[in-house]
Design an enzyme around this catalytic site. Sequence first.
Site, mmCIF file in Angstrom:
data_model
loop_
_atom_site.group_PDB
_atom_site.id
_atom_site.type_symbol
_atom_site.label_atom_id
_atom_site.label_comp_id
_atom_site.label_asym_id
_atom_site.label_seq_id
_atom_site.Cartn_x
_atom_site.Cartn_y
_atom_site.Cartn_z
ATOM 1 N N ASP A 110 89.860 32.131 42.853
ATOM 2 C CA ASP A 110 88.680 31.932 42.020
ATOM 3 C C ASP A 110 89.004 32.438 40.620
ATOM 4 O O ASP A 110 89.880 33.288 40.446
ATOM 5 C CB ASP A 110 87.489 32.730 42.567
ATOM 6 N N HIS A 114 96.019 32.684 47.022
ATOM 7 C CA HIS A 114 96.644 31.871 48.054
ATOM 8 C C HIS A 114 97.763 31.029 47.462
ATOM 9 O O HIS A 114 97.939 30.957 46.250
ATOM 10 C CB HIS A 114 95.593 30.956 48.695
ATOM 11 N N SER A 171 92.049 40.213 38.010
ATOM 12 C CA SER A 171 93.190 40.207 37.099
ATOM 13 C C SER A 171 93.524 38.786 36.695
ATOM 14 O O SER A 171 92.623 38.001 36.444
ATOM 15 C CB SER A 171 94.387 40.894 37.743
#
Length: 362
Positions: free
Chosen positions: A144, A220, A331
């Site tokens: 995200d 991911h 981050s």
Amino acid sequence: TGRKKFHTASVGQVFRLRPFHVLVATGGGYAGYRKYEDYKLEQLEKRGIEVPVKLAREWEVALYKSVPTRLLSRAWGRLNQVELPTWLRKPVYSLYIWTFGVNMKEAAVEDLHHYRNLSEFFRRKLKPQARPVCGLHSVISPSDGKILNFGQVKNCEVEQVKGVTYSLESFLGPRISTEELHFSQAPPGNSFQQQLVTKEGNELYHCVIYLAPGDYHCFHSPTDWRVSHRRHFPGSLMSVNPGVARWIKELFCHNERVVLTGDWKHGFFSLTAVGATNVGSIRIYFDQDLHTNSPCYSKGSYNDFSFISNNNKEGIPMRKGEHLGEFNLGSTIVLIFEAPKDFKFHLKAGQKIRFGEALGSL
């Protein structure tokens, strides 16, 4: 008379400050001022007003670096591990949810009492159906976040935000051996960028994704690829929010980061997890030897680890959408990869994106 005696220190003793304390206080105050400036810039951007680029000077960067962000990040990590009393969990997590706009309806466990500490809450897993992985496109978003920049790499420079660049070689470090990455040997006279491109007619592309504190904190695999090598750069832990990225040139080269390199069906592929303030801990699930935000490190140093061995000639195979790692707050993820010239991004700078959505395809 039996009255108690009070002993006072001289004025000179009270106001005697060490240089370190002065640097911390000054740097902390300046960092707060920059946060306020970033907030004003964000408000202007929301109103559609273009903000001119104003880069920090060397003394400003040095002053910001004087803030002990690595120490503060380790302290924050320890605090996150403290188990909260059951009665305190809901008020604490609810405040965080309200502040950063967290959508708990997507969480695998919505009950706030389930999370024993802040660390578990930050690393919460999602419901399986919350992030469907796009199967039609070759590269998906690994996390995200917010798209800061994307496009072709030109002249060995990569844009961290519009108009602010950093050196490709400084960011990735010296080129890894071709035997380890299954690459053909590039002519020695070629530029660093040309050496990464292994197939004629291909180009080098990049994409920068900023994870805010309220975003899902795991990342991911963005495609099917093989991870051959890990390079860990210890460094600063300055904020990487868009305002600071616009202010400090080569911000991502200053900060601690973990570079995973390998190859996919079109050649070179890399994913870099960049650390930030309060994000000293970067975890890669298949790499148990990785330890980030250590108390001591040599400036400009890095350490390498190869996943290629006599028993494993292929490295670590990753499937698109497979769990890869996690941050302990928020981050930045930077993708740098090789692809044919007809590769197209399906993005807009500044847009919000979720893990599993399309980044680009051929």
